[in-house]
Structures are given as structure tokens and as C-alpha cells.
Scaffold this motif. Structure first.
Motif, mmCIF file in Angstrom:
data_model
loop_
_atom_site.group_PDB
_atom_site.id
_atom_site.type_symbol
_atom_site.label_atom_id
_atom_site.label_comp_id
_atom_site.label_asym_id
_atom_site.label_seq_id
_atom_site.Cartn_x
_atom_site.Cartn_y
_atom_site.Cartn_z
ATOM 1 N N LYS A 29 25.573 29.347 -7.213
ATOM 2 C CA LYS A 29 26.113 28.901 -8.722
ATOM 3 C C LYS A 29 25.961 30.358 -9.542
ATOM 4 C CE LYS A 29 24.755 26.059 -12.628
ATOM 5 N NZ LYS A 29 23.744 25.070 -12.900
ATOM 6 N N HIS A 30 24.847 30.956 -9.230
ATOM 7 C CA HIS A 30 24.469 31.867 -10.249
ATOM 8 C C HIS A 30 25.195 33.419 -9.846
ATOM 9 C CE1 HIS A 30 22.369 29.703 -12.980
ATOM 10 N NE2 HIS A 30 21.406 28.967 -11.904
ATOM 11 N N GLY A 31 25.366 33.575 -8.597
ATOM 12 C CA GLY A 31 26.044 34.788 -7.823
ATOM 13 C C GLY A 31 24.873 35.813 -7.823
ATOM 14 N N ALA A 32 23.654 35.382 -7.781
ATOM 15 C CA ALA A 32 22.504 36.438 -7.673
ATOM 16 C C ALA A 32 21.663 36.002 -6.487
ATOM 17 C CB ALA A 32 21.877 36.615 -8.977
ATOM 18 N N PHE A 33 20.567 36.962 -6.066
ATOM 19 C CA PHE A 33 19.636 36.907 -5.532
ATOM 20 C C PHE A 33 18.503 37.743 -5.688
ATOM 21 C CE2 PHE A 33 22.186 40.669 -4.220
ATOM 22 C CZ PHE A 33 21.105 41.417 -3.682
ATOM 23 N N LEU A 34 17.360 37.314 -5.046
ATOM 24 C CA LEU A 34 15.820 37.888 -5.266
ATOM 25 C C LEU A 34 15.606 38.679 -3.810
ATOM 26 C CD1 LEU A 34 14.054 35.017 -6.939
ATOM 27 C CD2 LEU A 34 15.072 36.828 -7.870
ATOM 28 N N GLU A 50 23.101 50.255 -7.612
ATOM 29 C CA GLU A 50 24.087 49.667 -8.198
ATOM 30 C C GLU A 50 24.072 48.161 -8.019
ATOM 31 O OE1 GLU A 50 26.213 50.194 -4.297
ATOM 32 O OE2 GLU A 50 24.981 51.325 -5.740
ATOM 33 N N ARG A 51 23.636 47.616 -7.086
ATOM 34 C CA ARG A 51 23.723 46.329 -6.692
ATOM 35 C C ARG A 51 22.578 45.612 -7.655
ATOM 36 N NH1 ARG A 51 25.902 44.881 -1.949
ATOM 37 N NH2 ARG A 51 25.554 42.436 -2.278
ATOM 38 N N PHE A 52 21.589 45.938 -8.389
ATOM 39 C CA PHE A 52 20.772 45.442 -8.991
ATOM 40 C C PHE A 52 20.622 45.504 -10.531
ATOM 41 C CE2 PHE A 52 19.323 46.872 -4.651
ATOM 42 C CZ PHE A 52 19.091 45.694 -3.962
ATOM 43 N N THR A 53 20.267 44.196 -11.088
ATOM 44 C CA THR A 53 20.355 44.230 -12.521
ATOM 45 C C THR A 53 19.048 43.962 -13.139
ATOM 46 O OG1 THR A 53 20.424 41.642 -12.274
ATOM 47 C CG2 THR A 53 22.691 43.099 -12.372
ATOM 48 N N ALA A 54 18.008 43.582 -12.345
ATOM 49 C CA ALA A 54 16.627 43.283 -12.915
ATOM 50 C C ALA A 54 15.564 43.436 -11.927
ATOM 51 C CB ALA A 54 16.704 42.203 -13.520
ATOM 52 N N LEU A 97 13.399 42.376 -6.962
ATOM 53 C CA LEU A 97 14.413 42.804 -7.587
ATOM 54 C C LEU A 97 15.551 41.633 -7.732
ATOM 55 C CD1 LEU A 97 15.158 46.211 -5.760
ATOM 56 C CD2 LEU A 97 14.570 45.897 -7.641
ATOM 57 N N VAL A 98 16.274 41.429 -8.701
ATOM 58 C CA VAL A 98 17.227 40.660 -9.042
ATOM 59 C C VAL A 98 18.665 41.293 -8.630
ATOM 60 C CG1 VAL A 98 18.617 38.945 -10.202
ATOM 61 C CG2 VAL A 98 16.029 39.199 -10.596
ATOM 62 N N PRO A 152 23.640 34.612 3.546
ATOM 63 C CA PRO A 152 22.939 35.858 3.878
ATOM 64 C C PRO A 152 21.947 36.408 2.620
ATOM 65 C CG PRO A 152 25.299 36.242 3.442
ATOM 66 C CD PRO A 152 24.944 34.959 3.580
ATOM 67 N N TRP A 153 22.174 35.673 1.489
ATOM 68 C CA TRP A 153 21.345 36.329 0.422
ATOM 69 C C TRP A 153 19.954 35.298 0.064
ATOM 70 C CZ3 TRP A 153 22.942 40.933 -0.156
ATOM 71 C CH2 TRP A 153 24.161 41.014 0.118
ATOM 72 N N HIS A 154 19.943 34.099 1.038
ATOM 73 C CA HIS A 154 18.491 33.512 0.801
ATOM 74 C C HIS A 154 17.356 34.307 1.266
ATOM 75 C CE1 HIS A 154 15.882 30.262 1.799
ATOM 76 N NE2 HIS A 154 16.575 29.456 1.371
ATOM 77 N N PRO A 155 16.440 34.038 0.300
ATOM 78 C CA PRO A 155 15.113 34.966 0.480
ATOM 79 C C PRO A 155 14.777 35.247 1.926
ATOM 80 C CG PRO A 155 14.862 33.671 -1.696
ATOM 81 C CD PRO A 155 15.969 33.158 -0.718
ATOM 82 N N LYS A 156 14.811 33.801 2.604
ATOM 83 C CA LYS A 156 14.411 33.947 4.151
ATOM 84 C C LYS A 156 15.133 34.777 4.827
ATOM 85 C CE LYS A 156 12.118 29.360 4.062
ATOM 86 N NZ LYS A 156 11.820 28.230 4.960
#
Length: 253
Positions: A29-34, A50-54, A97-98, A152-156
Motif C-alpha cells: 500500500k505504501h510502497g516502502a519498507f523497513l 538513494e533508496r532510503f528516505t528516513a 532505515l525506511v 522481498p521487502w518483508h522484514p523477515k
């Protein structure tokens, strides 16, 4: 000096969004990962800054320690400890990282493969991460995800993959049926398949890996490759089988 934004309420909209990134639905939904990890965070910042925002930190000391590695576009956030702990599912107590999820295009299966392209249906994110780690280690560049596959962007997955996701290109396959007309060669891992240790591996191919326990559909018309064993167990774990197959392809010659 970059400004640090304190967050101490679970009602904060940014925090609520980050917490949704702990599952595949929120990631989509948010197009982001931790991304968390003592080694993975610094390595990822060096590899794809460049992939990280926060960045999310539990205290000022942790934020100060990572600050020299942060690109200018990364916003700094200091979270109250109870909030940070809810996001720190790996228990690292180190900055998180976000990142931004790249677009996942539909694979053009009419085009021939270049190198080994791995077609995957693994639904467990930890298993998918282990598979991606092996894929990167043995020279795979492209992974095609079937509908059953985990994100592939799931935390696990990210934890198990050890930054392999940043070394691979991903695309999606709309359905199993699409593989029936895919440009070849196309092979599938199957416990009853031909001995892959005696197989003359081509340089370019698509290798299909089914879901744990279910395997590749019986009606999928592709050549099947298997791994000879003693027969003491019914089958190998899918990620183990894939790693063995990938090593054989990598060592072809």
C-alpha cells in the motif's frame, strides 16, 4: 546540521505508516519498507543510499553514531522507546532505515532469459530471503515472482537475505499458466526430476521453484530436474534444493 524530529505518540501518522510496513499488505500500500540490522544498515547505505528516505532511532547516541553515513535526503526521527520497540522486530536496538520499494513490472516471458532467471513461488518471507541470498551468491541477476511469493521487502525476508535484494532485479509473473508459453529454455526443480548433477547446464535459462510442500504444478509442461539423495527423507527443503541447483549452474563449464 540536519534537524531531528521527535515522535512520542502512537497516534502520529508517520509512526502508524511505519508500523504498517511490518506486513506485506502495508508494504504494498505504501510502497516502502523497513530495514534493520547491525551490518545490513551500514552496508545498504553504502550500496544504494538513494533508496532510503528516513532513519528511525531509539536514542540520540544511536542516531549520532549513524549520522555520518546518512545521505542528505534521509530525514532523522527519534522515537520514544516503546514506539521504537514495536518497529524493531529483530530486536537490534539500532537505527532502522525506511526505504522505497521499486516498481514491480510484469515480466515479458516472450523474451529469452539472460543468465539464470529464477522463477519463484515461495510464500514464507524468511525462506524467500534465504533463497535470494543464495541467488545473489551464485550469480543470479533476475528473480521472477509468482503470485504466491512473499514480498522481498518483508522484514523477515530482508533479514534473511542480508542485502541480496539490492543486488537483484525483480519482476512479477501473473500466473503459473503464463510459464507454459515462456521463451526457453525453462526447467523446474522437482524431487522426481532428472539428476541435475549430470545435467549440462545452459548459460541462459529460467529455473522454476514451487512453493514449500506443494512444488511445481504437475501439469506444467517443463523439463524437471531433481537432486539425488539417499532417500532417508521425503524431500529437501526448497531453499536447500535451490541452493544446490544454483551452485551446479554457477560451476558449469
Amino acid at each position: 546540521m540536519a534537524r531531528t524530529i521527535p515522535i512520542d505518540s502512537e497516534a502520529n501518522e508517520r509512526f502508524r505508516t511505519w508500523e504498517r510496513l511490518l506486513d506485506a499488505r502495508g508494504i504494498k500500500k505504501h510502497g516502502a519498507f523497513l530495514l534493520a540490522g547491525r551490518k545490513t544498515v551500514p552496508e545498504a547505505l553504502a550500496l544504494v543510499p538513494e533508496r532510503f528516505t528516513a532513519v528511525l532511532a531509539p536514542d540520540q547516541a544511536a542516531l549520532d553514531a549513524i549520522a555520518p553515513l546518512l545521505p542528505d535526503q534521509v530525514t532523522r526521527h527519534l522515537l520514544a522507546r516503546p514506539l521504537f520497540d514495536r518497529l524493531d522486530v529483530s530486536g537490534t536496538r539500532l537505527p532502522i532505515l525506511v526505504g522505497t520499494v521499486p516498481p514491480l513490472a510484469l515480466a515479458d516471458l516472450s523474451a529469452p532469459p539472460h543468465g539464470l532467471e529464477l522463477v519463484c513461488a515461495l510464500g514464507d518471507p524468511a525462506n524467500l530471503g534465504a533463497l535470494l541470498r543464495s541467488a545473489a551468491a551464485f550469480g543470479v541477476k533476475r528473480v521472477l515472482l509468482l503470485p504466491e511469493a512473499a514480498s522481498p521487502w518483508h522484514p523477515k525476508c530482508l533479514r534473511a537475505a542480508a542485502n541480496a535484494v539490492f543486488r537483484l532485479d525483480f519482476a512479477r509473473v501473473g500466473a503459473w499458466a503464463a510459464l507454459a508459453t515462456a521463451a526457453g529454455p525453462v526447467f523446474a526443480l522437482d524431487g522426481g526430476g532428472s539428476d541435475l548433477t549430470r545435467f549440462a547446464w545452459p548459460d541462459d535459462l529460467r529455473l522454476v521453484l514451487g512453493e514449500e510442500g506443494q512444488g511445481v504444478p504437475a501439469d506444467l509442461a517443463v523439463q524437471r530436474l531433481g537432486i539425488p539423495t539417499t532417500g532417508a527423507v521425503e524431500s529437501l527443503n526448497a531453499t536447500v534444493a535451490a541452493a544446490i541447483a544454483l551452485q551446479h549452474w554457477f560451476g558449469r563449464g
